[in-house]
Design a protein around this motif. Sequence first.
Motif, mmCIF file in Angstrom:
data_model
loop_
_atom_site.group_PDB
_atom_site.id
_atom_site.type_symbol
_atom_site.label_atom_id
_atom_site.label_comp_id
_atom_site.label_asym_id
_atom_site.label_seq_id
_atom_site.Cartn_x
_atom_site.Cartn_y
_atom_site.Cartn_z
ATOM 1 N N ARG A 97 1.222 -1.245 0.007
ATOM 2 C CA ARG A 97 0.298 -0.163 0.283
ATOM 3 C C ARG A 97 1.062 1.548 0.497
ATOM 4 N NH1 ARG A 97 -5.520 0.150 1.538
ATOM 5 N NH2 ARG A 97 -4.846 -1.557 2.521
ATOM 6 N N GLU A 99 2.146 4.375 1.325
ATOM 7 C CA GLU A 99 2.081 4.770 2.936
ATOM 8 C C GLU A 99 2.197 6.639 2.589
ATOM 9 O OE1 GLU A 99 2.047 3.609 6.941
ATOM 10 O OE2 GLU A 99 1.591 2.770 5.546
ATOM 11 N N GLY A 137 -2.203 5.708 0.192
ATOM 12 C CA GLY A 137 -3.263 4.509 0.861
ATOM 13 C C GLY A 137 -3.776 3.608 -0.719
ATOM 14 N N GLN A 138 -2.589 3.990 -1.808
ATOM 15 C CA GLN A 138 -3.626 3.036 -2.877
ATOM 16 C C GLN A 138 -2.988 1.235 -2.544
ATOM 17 O OE1 GLN A 138 -2.188 4.628 -6.709
ATOM 18 N NE2 GLN A 138 -2.460 2.965 -7.852
ATOM 19 N N VAL A 139 -3.603 0.525 -2.748
ATOM 20 C CA VAL A 139 -3.040 -0.744 -2.750
ATOM 21 C C VAL A 139 -2.250 -1.394 -4.402
ATOM 22 C CG1 VAL A 139 -3.607 -3.279 -2.794
ATOM 23 C CG2 VAL A 139 -4.410 -1.308 -1.402
#
Length: 194
Positions: A97, A99, A137-139
């Motif tokens: 992710r 961060e 926050g992107q996976v």
Amino acid sequence: MTRVGWIMLALVLLVVAGFASTVRFGGPSATRFRMSRAAPAVEGVSPGMLTIPVRGVRPSQIADSWGDARGDGTREHHGTDIMAAAGTPVLAVMPGRVEKLFASRLGGTTLYLRSADRRWIYYYAHLSGYAPGVSEGQVVRAGEPLGYVGDTGNAGAGNYHLHFGVQRMLPTQHWWEGQDVNPYPLLAGRAAQR
């Protein structure tokens, strides 16, 4: 000696000490502290376990620069510099992710990727920019584009490279609190060269 004499002597000594602290002794290769080449041991991590973070770079093209003098000898290099052409895509080394996206004086345009188990932070610095759609926050999956090689921060104009760092974390720690680990063996698939 009178009180005024003692005061004058103290002022002269302060000026001399201030001047001496700005002068380097021992030539241009001298450092202000002894550089340690050793990185903390990494238990449970296999050499070569990470995807190479710069598209088109082979493990044999990566040099071990851990512990090299930086900042005119005032600090150690805690990462691996991967040289590449400006704008070369920079990739996620593991699933995780995003961060933190951050701009700093030293690292310039940076990105912090946290592993899925939250025990590792992968630090990308000197980026020229982020890949389209990248956000905190992107996976992401291993090999997914995160940004582009650049020369931002203290890299120096035209010194295009990715500074790549690794930190071991506790799952509860923040993105800046980890323990630095030499990324070279994790990328090159062999022990550190020095």
